[in-house]
Design a protein around this motif. Structure first.
Motif, PDB file in Angstrom:
ATOM      1  N   SER A 181       0.858  -1.197  -0.047  1.00 53.03           N
ATOM      2  CA  SER A 181       0.208  -0.055  -0.103  1.00 53.03           C
ATOM      3  C   SER A 181       0.901   1.351  -0.063  1.00 53.03           C
ATOM      4  N   LYS A 182       0.267   2.367  -0.421  1.00 54.71           N
ATOM      5  CA  LYS A 182       0.954   3.614  -0.190  1.00 54.71           C
ATOM      6  C   LYS A 182       1.493   3.972   0.971  1.00 54.71           C
ATOM      7  N   GLU A 183       0.612   3.616   2.080  1.00 54.04           N
ATOM      8  CA  GLU A 183       1.010   3.912   3.535  1.00 54.04           C
ATOM      9  C   GLU A 183       2.302   2.999   3.866  1.00 54.04           C
ATOM     10  N   GLU A 184       2.226   1.891   3.422  1.00 56.57           N
ATOM     11  CA  GLU A 184       3.616   1.236   3.860  1.00 56.57           C
ATOM     12  C   GLU A 184       4.757   1.577   3.198  1.00 56.57           C
ATOM     13  N   THR A 186       5.490   4.390   1.838  1.00 54.82           N
ATOM     14  CA  THR A 186       6.042   5.861   2.446  1.00 54.82           C
ATOM     15  C   THR A 186       6.708   5.667   3.756  1.00 54.82           C
ATOM     16  N   GLN A 187       6.364   4.530   4.536  1.00 52.21           N
ATOM     17  CA  GLN A 187       7.436   4.522   5.797  1.00 52.21           C
ATOM     18  C   GLN A 187       8.824   4.288   5.452  1.00 52.21           C
ATOM     19  N   LYS A 211       0.146  13.950  -0.378  1.00 49.35           N
ATOM     20  CA  LYS A 211      -0.407  12.786   0.516  1.00 49.35           C
ATOM     21  C   LYS A 211       0.857  11.631   0.568  1.00 49.35           C
ATOM     22  N   LEU A 212       1.962  11.758  -0.025  1.00 48.56           N
ATOM     23  CA  LEU A 212       3.023  10.794  -0.161  1.00 48.56           C
ATOM     24  C   LEU A 212       4.123  11.335   0.761  1.00 48.56           C
TER      25      LEU A 212
END
Length: 293
Positions: A181-184, A186-187, A211-212
């Motif tokens: 996912s995008k969220e993971e 960007t970690q 958002k990224l």
């Protein structure tokens, strides 16, 4: 103004000894040779030949002029040989590519050019796309391969092929084998092309997307440097998958599947149309033969 024909007449009269012999050698009438010598002598304050002797003997001024004429004729012959050379091949060829081409199929291209045109001086350059396009427009380079077409009116740009881009990282980050996912994503630190790179506009929606928000960013115009950083586990990056397949085969990198798609990167060959067109078309064919797109 001096002419090549005048130089020829002077040289052959001096070397063959008579106007008649020079006319016969040049397939001209004797009066034509005499006229050309007269036109040439009109530029000087003293005669070039001592006409008191039976043979056409040069005066001291004539010897000086004849030496220069001989050099001019040699240079003219060199130009004629270049014009007649295979496919109008130049003696010096300035070829520019981006770093991706430099460490993939450029060596084979240079070898093929050398084999086909022995004696040619090759001057390869590795630059950013923007620099290559500028240098080509200014005639400071003859032929370029880069991921952008030129819009200069005297430049021909032809598509060479496209490269599939992919997200990559070291396997130890544990991102392979599933959809990330995008969220993971960007970690992690993103290792990305800097603003001078042609890839930057393609990646604008990733790099400049509020958002990224990646953990941090490392910028570089050198894809090999980005690959090495990623291969040492320092972050995620976007690379041409075919060109870095060796890294994947060696287990140093893996391809990541994400919902953020990267469009393919299309490459072009570009060259000016105002000189050596046939030779440059042949180089284009060689590029098509050796490119790994």
């Amino acid at each position: 103004m001096f002419t090549i024909k005048q130089m020829e007449a002077l040289y052959w009269v001096a070397n063959l000894g008579t106007f008649e012999a020079a006319a016969d050698y040049l397939n001209l009438t004797q009066s034509t040779v005499s006229k050309r010598i007269g036109e040439l002598e009109g530029h000087f304050s003293t005669p070039l030949f001592d006409r008191t002797s039976r043979k056409a003997a040069l005066t001291s001024t004539g010897r000086d002029v004849c030496e220069i004429a001989e050099e001019i004729l040699k240079l003219n012959n060199s130009l004629i040989e270049i014009a007649k050379a295979q496919a109008g091949a130049p003696r010096r060829f300035r070829l520019g590519v981006t770093d991706l081409i430099a460490y993939s199929w450029l060596p084979e291209l240079l070898q093929r050019i050398s084999d086909r045109y022995p004696g040619m001086t090759l001057e390869p350059e590795v630059e950013l796309t923007s620099d290559l396009l500028s240098r080509l427009a200014e005639s400071k380079i003859d032929f370029i391969v880069c991921p952008r077409a030129s819009h200069h009116p005297l430049v021909t740009s032809l598509p060479l092929g496209s490269i599939e881009m992919a997200w990559m990282c070291h396997p130890k980050l544990g991102l392979q084998g599933r959809l990330i996912s995008k969220e993971e994503l960007t970690q992690h630190r993103i290792l990305i092309q800097s603003r001078g790179s042609v890839l930057r506009p393609m990646l604008k929606d990733i790099i400049d997307n509020p958002k990224l928000k990646f953990k941090s960013t490392v910028n570089s115009n050198n894809m090999a440097a980005l690959a090495e950083l990623a291969a040492n586990g320092l972050g995620v990056t976007v690379l041409p998958s075919a060109f870095f397949r060796r890294y994947v085969d060696e287990g140093r990198l893996c391809v990541i599947k994400t919902s953020i798609e990267i469009p393919p990167l299309e490459y072009f060959v570009s060259y000016r149309e105002d000189y050596n067109a046939q030779f440059l078309k042949e180089v284009t064919r060689l590029c098509e033969a050796v490119s790994t797109f």
